[in-house]
Design a protein around this motif. Structure first.
Motif, PDB file in Angstrom:
ATOM      1  N   UNK A  67      57.733  21.136  34.311  1.00 15.80           N
ATOM      2  CA  UNK A  67      58.505  22.179  33.634  1.00 15.80           C
ATOM      3  C   UNK A  67      57.641  23.414  33.394  1.00 15.80           C
ATOM      4  N   UNK A  68      56.447  23.195  32.862  1.00 16.40           N
ATOM      5  CA  UNK A  68      55.544  24.317  32.589  1.00 16.40           C
ATOM      6  C   UNK A  68      55.090  24.977  33.890  1.00 16.40           C
ATOM      7  N   UNK A  69      54.756  24.167  34.895  1.00 16.47           N
ATOM      8  CA  UNK A  69      54.325  24.725  36.181  1.00 16.47           C
ATOM      9  C   UNK A  69      55.423  25.583  36.798  1.00 16.47           C
ATOM     10  N   UNK A  70      56.666  25.125  36.698  1.00 19.34           N
ATOM     11  CA  UNK A  70      57.776  25.910  37.232  1.00 19.34           C
ATOM     12  C   UNK A  70      57.938  27.231  36.510  1.00 19.34           C
ATOM     13  N   UNK A  71      57.764  27.214  35.185  1.00 20.80           N
ATOM     14  CA  UNK A  71      57.885  28.455  34.429  1.00 20.80           C
ATOM     15  C   UNK A  71      56.749  29.414  34.748  1.00 20.80           C
ATOM     16  N   UNK A  72      55.541  28.879  34.913  1.00 14.44           N
ATOM     17  CA  UNK A  72      54.407  29.734  35.262  1.00 14.44           C
ATOM     18  C   UNK A  72      54.603  30.374  36.633  1.00 14.44           C
ATOM     19  N   UNK A  73      55.077  29.576  37.584  1.00 10.12           N
ATOM     20  CA  UNK A  73      55.326  30.103  38.927  1.00 10.12           C
ATOM     21  C   UNK A  73      56.375  31.200  38.885  1.00 10.12           C
ATOM     22  N   UNK A  74      57.437  30.973  38.120  1.00 14.81           N
ATOM     23  CA  UNK A  74      58.496  31.982  38.004  1.00 14.81           C
ATOM     24  C   UNK A  74      57.966  33.254  37.347  1.00 14.81           C
ATOM     25  N   UNK A  75      57.099  33.102  36.339  1.00 14.41           N
ATOM     26  CA  UNK A  75      56.544  34.272  35.660  1.00 14.41           C
ATOM     27  C   UNK A  75      55.696  35.105  36.607  1.00 14.41           C
ATOM     28  N   UNK A  76      54.911  34.438  37.458  1.00 12.61           N
ATOM     29  CA  UNK A  76      54.085  35.158  38.434  1.00 12.61           C
ATOM     30  C   UNK A  76      54.974  35.879  39.442  1.00 12.61           C
ATOM     31  N   UNK A  77      55.992  35.190  39.927  1.00 12.66           N
ATOM     32  CA  UNK A  77      56.874  35.792  40.929  1.00 12.66           C
ATOM     33  C   UNK A  77      57.627  36.984  40.360  1.00 12.66           C
ATOM     34  N   UNK A  78      57.990  36.918  39.083  1.00 15.53           N
ATOM     35  CA  UNK A  78      58.745  38.010  38.465  1.00 15.53           C
ATOM     36  C   UNK A  78      57.903  39.270  38.308  1.00 15.53           C
ATOM     37  N   UNK A  79      56.579  39.121  38.268  1.00 13.03           N
ATOM     38  CA  UNK A  79      55.734  40.305  38.108  1.00 13.03           C
ATOM     39  C   UNK A  79      55.704  41.158  39.374  1.00 13.03           C
ATOM     40  N   UNK A  80      55.992  40.529  40.517  1.00 13.02           N
ATOM     41  CA  UNK A  80      55.994  41.272  41.767  1.00 13.02           C
ATOM     42  C   UNK A  80      54.606  41.778  42.136  1.00 13.02           C
ATOM     43  N   UNK A  81      54.565  42.906  42.830  1.00 14.36           N
ATOM     44  CA  UNK A  81      53.307  43.506  43.270  1.00 14.36           C
ATOM     45  C   UNK A  81      52.791  44.442  42.184  1.00 14.36           C
ATOM     46  N   UNK A  82      51.639  44.122  41.573  1.00 12.55           N
ATOM     47  CA  UNK A  82      51.137  44.976  40.489  1.00 12.55           C
ATOM     48  C   UNK A  82      50.370  46.198  40.981  1.00 12.55           C
ATOM     49  N   UNK A  83      50.384  46.468  42.280  1.00 16.62           N
ATOM     50  CA  UNK A  83      49.554  47.541  42.828  1.00 16.62           C
ATOM     51  C   UNK A  83      49.867  48.894  42.209  1.00 16.62           C
ATOM     52  N   UNK A  84      51.118  49.113  41.816  1.00 17.03           N
ATOM     53  CA  UNK A  84      51.497  50.415  41.275  1.00 17.03           C
ATOM     54  C   UNK A  84      51.151  50.568  39.798  1.00 17.03           C
ATOM     55  N   UNK A  85      50.631  49.509  39.169  1.00 16.33           N
ATOM     56  CA  UNK A  85      50.332  49.566  37.747  1.00 16.33           C
ATOM     57  C   UNK A  85      48.948  50.132  37.489  1.00 16.33           C
ATOM     58  N   UNK A  86      48.790  50.747  36.329  1.00 19.99           N
ATOM     59  CA  UNK A  86      47.471  51.225  35.911  1.00 19.99           C
ATOM     60  C   UNK A  86      46.624  50.030  35.468  1.00 19.99           C
ATOM     61  N   UNK A  87      45.293  50.205  35.369  1.00 21.19           N
ATOM     62  CA  UNK A  87      44.452  49.106  34.877  1.00 21.19           C
ATOM     63  C   UNK A  87      44.903  48.569  33.515  1.00 21.19           C
ATOM     64  N   UNK A  88      45.272  49.467  32.613  1.00 20.07           N
ATOM     65  CA  UNK A  88      45.721  49.032  31.288  1.00 20.07           C
ATOM     66  C   UNK A  88      46.997  48.204  31.392  1.00 20.07           C
ATOM     67  N   UNK A  89      47.898  48.629  32.267  1.00 19.89           N
ATOM     68  CA  UNK A  89      49.146  47.886  32.447  1.00 19.89           C
ATOM     69  C   UNK A  89      48.891  46.530  33.093  1.00 19.89           C
ATOM     70  N   UNK A  90      47.922  46.477  33.993  1.00 16.55           N
ATOM     71  CA  UNK A  90      47.573  45.197  34.611  1.00 16.55           C
ATOM     72  C   UNK A  90      46.986  44.239  33.593  1.00 16.55           C
ATOM     73  N   UNK A  91      46.154  44.741  32.690  1.00 14.75           N
ATOM     74  CA  UNK A  91      45.585  43.896  31.649  1.00 14.75           C
ATOM     75  C   UNK A  91      46.678  43.360  30.731  1.00 14.75           C
ATOM     76  N   UNK A  92      47.629  44.196  30.387  1.00 14.20           N
ATOM     77  CA  UNK A  92      48.728  43.747  29.532  1.00 14.20           C
ATOM     78  C   UNK A  92      49.582  42.704  30.249  1.00 14.20           C
ATOM     79  N   UNK A  93      49.815  42.921  31.541  1.00 13.85           N
ATOM     80  CA  UNK A  93      50.571  41.941  32.325  1.00 13.85           C
ATOM     81  C   UNK A  93      49.831  40.608  32.358  1.00 13.85           C
ATOM     82  N   UNK A  94      48.517  40.656  32.538  1.00 14.47           N
ATOM     83  CA  UNK A  94      47.719  39.429  32.552  1.00 14.47           C
ATOM     84  C   UNK A  94      47.816  38.712  31.207  1.00 14.47           C
TER      85      UNK A  94
END
Length: 205
Positions: A67-94
């Protein structure tokens, strides 16, 4: 005509009942009888799906990991490509991704509570040891993935050892989870997230 019972759904309902018992009363009180009562089943019906308490415990722990692994996988997939984010936004996403491992709300608090009881039991119960090990490895793999994404995006300081930082951050997340569950009056969900943000910030370039 007798009512048809979906065995998959029935097992899921039993596992949910076991989790409620563990969160409320602790793993030591989660006998077949108390879980059957929580699930509003007679003991004979429950034994049709789980012949022994050990079988129920293993199935419940494996279900929680999935259950937890599925939620983690979904959370990663929902973030998409973080390339367009600033460093601060990437840290917050992490930080938000790592928050999936922390008791930030009632469902995640229940998960962490149940996992802590299972992990403690696995120290002396060989039947649970492999599953506890799988959960610990999965946590570190997820933390390592989050850090690797930051590193590949140029957010982390040069020269950091990813293996060491993965273990440091995994230990931090584990410790926050333990303290937030055992001492919620001292460590809140917001506190957990702020500590994770501060740690990630200390690793930033």
């Amino acid at each position: 005509m007798p009512k048809l019972v979906d065995p998959v759904e029935r097992r899921r309902a039993v596992v949910d009942a076991l989790f409620r018992v563990v969160v409320r009363d602790g793993l030591q009180r989660a006998s077949l009888r108390t879980v059957a009562a929580e699930a509003r089943l007679n003991i004979g019906s429950l034994r049709h799906y789980f012949a022994t308490q050990q079988e129920l415990m293993r199935f419940a722990m494996a279900s929680m990991i999935e259950r937890v692994a599925g939620r983690l996988q979904a959370a990663v997939e929902e973030t998409g490509d973080p390339a367009a984010l600033s460093p601060a936004e990437r840290l917050e996403l992490a930080a938000r991704l790592l928050g999936e491992l922390l008791p930030l709300d009632a469902p995640r608090r229940a998960e962490v509570t149940v996992f802590l009881d299972f992990a403690a039991a696995s120290r002396t119960d060989p039947a649970l040891r492999d599953l506890a090990g799988r959960a610990a490895v999965g946590t570190r793999e997820f933390v390592g993935l989050v850090l690797a994404r930051l590193g590949s995006g140029g957010v982390l300081r040069p020269g950091l050892r990813l293996d060491v930082e993965t273990e440091r951050l995994s230990s931090l997340v584990d410790g926050l989870g333990v303290n937030a569950v055992l001492r919620p009056e001292l460590v809140s969900g917001d506190d957990c997230l702020e500590v994770v943000r501060a740690h990630l910030g200390s690793l930033a370039a």
